[in-house]
Design an enzyme around this catalytic site. Structure first.
Site, mmCIF file in Angstrom:
data_model
loop_
_atom_site.group_PDB
_atom_site.id
_atom_site.type_symbol
_atom_site.label_atom_id
_atom_site.label_comp_id
_atom_site.label_asym_id
_atom_site.label_seq_id
_atom_site.Cartn_x
_atom_site.Cartn_y
_atom_site.Cartn_z
ATOM 1 N N LYS A 1 40.323 35.564 49.327
ATOM 2 C CA LYS A 1 41.110 34.375 48.984
ATOM 3 C C LYS A 1 42.586 34.718 48.976
ATOM 4 C CE LYS A 1 42.361 35.753 44.659
ATOM 5 N NZ LYS A 1 43.760 36.040 44.252
ATOM 6 N N VAL B 1 40.471 46.404 49.024
ATOM 7 C CA VAL B 1 40.022 46.760 47.682
ATOM 8 C C VAL B 1 41.225 46.757 46.727
ATOM 9 C CG1 VAL B 1 38.964 48.569 46.260
ATOM 10 C CG2 VAL B 1 38.120 48.132 48.591
ATOM 11 N N ALA C 1 40.607 39.109 45.656
ATOM 12 C CA ALA C 1 39.328 38.792 44.996
ATOM 13 C C ALA C 1 38.124 39.421 45.677
ATOM 14 C CB ALA C 1 39.135 37.281 44.858
ATOM 15 N N GLY D 1 36.308 42.067 44.689
ATOM 16 C CA GLY D 1 35.248 42.316 43.716
ATOM 17 C C GLY D 1 34.577 41.034 43.262
ATOM 18 N N ALA E 1 34.369 38.310 45.060
ATOM 19 C CA ALA E 1 33.556 37.861 46.195
ATOM 20 C C ALA E 1 32.216 38.586 46.210
ATOM 21 C CB ALA E 1 34.311 38.107 47.504
ATOM 22 N N ASP F 1 37.937 34.542 39.023
ATOM 23 C CA ASP F 1 37.954 34.244 40.459
ATOM 24 C C ASP F 1 36.565 34.092 41.061
ATOM 25 O OD1 ASP F 1 40.710 34.302 40.500
ATOM 26 O OD2 ASP F 1 40.862 36.322 41.352
#
Length: 301
Positions: A12, A98, A103, A105, A107, A139
């Site tokens: 995102k 990373v 986002a 993590g 996702a 998120d």
């Protein structure tokens, strides 16, 4: 029960991130306009003797593989609700930067949740999945939904946003990550003693999204975490300047950073900006992606 399920989840970009003052619980009220972009992780879950996480792809070594991993926490949360043992092997094929403010993590958590739901045939409703997402992180709900949305509260309460066209982006990936809590702490330090206005979505930005107008969107972009991110990582200013000099319509830090995002007029302009950023030496790599993109999606064979 199927042998495995793979879910594709998008990165995102925050085209607006308005941040309010710290609340008593330590969180901040937000007006957070998300756009899902076409950079994806693939999350595959397979029945196993216990819960295990593996990861491959760029910077996979930075991804925690223990119970603190958000994807593992998502599987555990769903399993507990349905009295199932979370006995799955979760494999994350990384392509989202990373710790980059995109986002990744979150996702992966949404991907693992949807994949486990399908693998275990829990019959969970969309509302239940979104509730689990909200428990996991601010998120995560948007990673499940994708497209475009306004997030309020901590960013987890979503309203879909209409988008009238395709927007083209370049994302400059920095070396190393930035801790989101550290960036928020720096926001609090920088705004100490001042009146922080209530966060509200920009009407001009919403109009630009509806119109599919990149020039209007460029004029309306905003990120209240950009100043604290630049305070913690001053070198990002050079990346923002390099992309702007190469012809980007606008440049901003993506979320809490350190990835920087550049809005361009079209795909050809995006390629030019990406080449210039790569040549500038101000970032590790530059990635081109379009938005909006779909949310978490089960991949059919």
């Amino acid at each position: 029960m199927s042998e495995s399920v793979t879910v594709r989840v998008p990165a995102k970009v925050n085209v607006q991130l308005a941040v309010g003052a710290a609340r008593p619980d330590g969180f901040h009220d937000l007006a957070n306009v998300f756009l899902a972009v076409g950079l994806y992780d693939d999350v595959t879950v397979t029945p196993a003797d216990g819960l295990r996480v593996t990861c491959s792809g760029p910077d996979a070594a930075q991804v925690p593989l223990d119970a603190s991993n958000l994807a593992a926490r998502a599987a555990t949360a769903l399993a507990e609700r349905h009295c199932i043992a979370p006995d799955v092997h979760i494999h994350i094929a990384k392509d989202i930067p990373v710790a980059g403010g995109m986002a990744g993590g979150s996702a992966d958590a949404a991907g693992a949740l949807l994949a486990c739901d399908a693998l275990w045939s829990t019959g969970a409703t969309r509302e239940e999945l979104l509730a689990i997402c909200a428990e996991l992180g601010s998120d995560v709900p948007f990673s499940l939904v994708g497209g475009a949305a306004l997030g309020v509260g901590r960013g987890e309460r979503l309203t879909p946003v209409e988008v009238g066209g395709t927007f083209h982006w370049v994302f400059a990936v920095a070396d190393g990550g930035l801790s989101t809590p550290a960036v928020y702490r720096e926001f609090d330090r920088l705004t100490a003693g001042t009146r922080v206005p209530e966060p509200v979505a920009s009407a001009a930005l919403m109009d630009a999204l509806r119109a599919g107008d990149p020039v209007a969107l460029a004029a309306a972009l905003g990120n209240d975490l950009q100043a604290p991110a630049l305070s913690l990582r001053p070198s990002l200013a050079g990346t923002l300047a390099a992309g702007t000099a190469a012809g980007a319509l606008a440049a901003l830090v993506s979320g809490s950073g350190p990835t920087t995002a550049f809005l361009t007029e079209d795909e050809a302009s995006a390629r030019k900006v990406a080449d210039a950023l790569t040549a500038s030496g101000t970032c590790r790599t530059a990635r081109i992606a379009a938005s909006p993109a779909p949310g978490a999606t089960i991949q059919r064979p």
